[in-house]
Design an enzyme around this catalytic site. Structure first.
Site, short mmCIF file in Angstrom:
data_model
loop_
_atom_site.label_atom_id
_atom_site.label_comp_id
_atom_site.label_asym_id
_atom_site.label_seq_id
_atom_site.Cartn_x
_atom_site.Cartn_y
_atom_site.Cartn_z
N PHE A 130 -1.82 9.41 44.20
CA PHE A 130 -2.72 9.74 43.09
C PHE A 130 -3.74 8.63 42.99
CE2 PHE A 130 -4.20 9.68 38.70
CZ PHE A 130 -4.66 10.98 38.60
N ASP A 215 -4.42 0.58 46.07
CA ASP A 215 -4.61 1.11 44.72
C ASP A 215 -3.46 0.58 43.87
OD1 ASP A 215 -4.70 2.52 42.37
OD2 ASP A 215 -5.13 4.47 43.31
N LYS A 244 -5.68 0.54 34.24
CA LYS A 244 -4.54 0.67 33.34
C LYS A 244 -4.21 -0.64 32.60
CE LYS A 244 -2.68 5.02 34.83
NZ LYS A 244 -2.86 5.61 36.14
#
Ligand SMILES: *Cc1c(COP(=O)(O)O)cnc(C)c1O
Length: 396
Positions: A130, A215, A244
């Site tokens: 993702f 990532d 995040k």
């Protein structure tokens, strides 16, 4: 009209939080939830952290937004601190994770272009990955639920199985720019890259002049017990996407790169109106002070180990759990195939006041704020255990 004012792309549940206090969320009717989801690995200092609240209030009153047309004293300071504490030599600030990944992809393509090898544009990414929801980042995933109806997507992506070094090696050709990989897959099911796989990708990059793009939007920023997850593998990327936790609840992301990898990113090649604004930078500096402060990472390691062993002790007592996976406070409980992780997450939320998140591969993700104490671990395990009993009874 039957469409909702909020575009109906999320199947929202009945939890309607209006306030947060530390590791708890409080709903509209005053009900309290133990928040072991943290806005999906975002609120690493919990809710309403006094230093963060004060930093936001002070900076909002001083200066919120200017423009990247001007010098950015706070941005320079925050970027310097990230450079001092990571592999990177330079940082581009964004407002989200997908934007950080976009910048990473652009940086990689531009690197080969600057080397006079513009044909080396292809990014190899991995199944169950993702990377965000922009057209570029969904091009780097193989999941139909994210891709269907949005085609044609960006050309130049090849998706191969995760943790399969042979497949990754076979996918490299003359047009390859590099690999895009989560150090620990989050949405895909809390699956850490194996040491052999990640070391192998690093070596392929070194041998063939490719770029390793990590990532770490979800697994980075202290979540796994080190500042970034790749530190536990004894290697560094060339480019890394972060978001995040970096803003602990304020929209903030960053693309970090070495000087060499960023050589194509010269004046005019990239930009963002809001990226790196003073308010975001004040937040970033405050969160960084906490995360790199005395004992913070040690706390994540030790409380993560406590939570993990408590979760592991649930396995022999409940038939529905298969294993516990993950690193630090990025944990997943895999459920046996007779049980549905999404239904169990809903059950815990609705009947036991415990917030978790489901992930791929039938996994319940446990992503608490990094500031949890022993009492929160005990409370989580109590609720999980009671939840597992009542869930099994309801299923029987
Ligand atoms: C959440 C996430 C993203 C996307 O971040 P957004 O802020 O939602 O754009 C990208 N990569 C990973 C690994 C993520 O977990």
């Amino acid at each position: 009209m039957s469409i909702t004012p909020l575009m109906p792309v999320y199947p929202r549940c009945d939890v309607r939080p209006v306030r947060g206090e530390g590791c708890y969320l409080i709903g509209e009717r005053g009900e309290r939830y133990l928040d072991f989801a943290s806005g999906i690995a975002v609120n690493l200092l919990g809710h309403g952290h006094p230093k963060l609240v004060k930093a936001i209030a002070d900076q909002a009153a001083t200066l919120m937004h200017t423009s990247n047309l001007y010098g950015m004293p706070l941005g320079e300071k925050f970027a310097q601190r990230l450079v001092d504490t990571t592999f990177a030599d330079t940082v581009f600030f964004t407002n989200s994770g997908a934007e950080a990944v976009e910048c990473a992809i652009k940086t990689a393509r531009r690197y080969h272009y600057a080397n006079g090898q513009a044909h080396r544009h292809k990014i190899i990414s991995f199944d169950n990955a993702f990377h965000g929801r922009t057209l570029g980042t969904i091009s780097a995933t193989s999941q139909p639920k994210m891709r269907d109806g949005f085609e044609p997507l960006l050309p130049g992506f090849t998706v191969v199985p995760f943790n399969d070094l042979e497949a990754a090696t076979a996918a490299v050709d003359d047009n390859t720019a590099g690999f895009l990989v989560e150090t620990v897959q989050g949405e895909g099911g809390v699956t850490p890259a194996t040491q052999e796989f990640l070391s192998g990708l690093r070596k392929l990059c070194d041998d063939h002049g490719l770029l390793l793009i990590l990532d770490e939007v979800q697994c980075g920023y202290a979540r796994t017990g080190t500042f970034f997850a790749h530190e536990q593998y004894g290697l560094t990327p060339d480019i890394m996407a972060v978001a995040k936790g970096i803003g602990a609840g304020f929209p903030l992301g960053a693309c970090l790169a070495t000087e060499e990898a960023a050589k194509g990113m010269v004046f005019g090649t990239h930009g963002s109106t809001y990226g790196g604004n003073p308010l975001a930078m004040a937040v970033g500096l405050t969160v960084l002070d906490e995360v790199l402060g005395e004992g913070f990472l040690d706390h994540v390691k030790s409380i993560g180990a406590r939570l993990r062993s408590a979760l592991e002790q649930l396995i022999p007592n409940h038939d529905m759990f298969e294993d516990v996976r993950g690193l630090g406070l990025m944990l997943g409980v895999k459920m046996k195939s007779d049980y549905d992780a999404r239904a169990f997450v809903a059950h815990l939320r609705d009947n036991h006041g415990l917030l978790t998140v489901s992930a791929g591969q039938n996994v319940v993700r446990i992503l608490p704020p990094l500031v949890i104490e022993e009492s929160h671990v005990a409370e989580c395990v109590e609720r999980l255990s009671a939840g597992a009993r009542s869930f099994a009874e309801a299923a029987a």
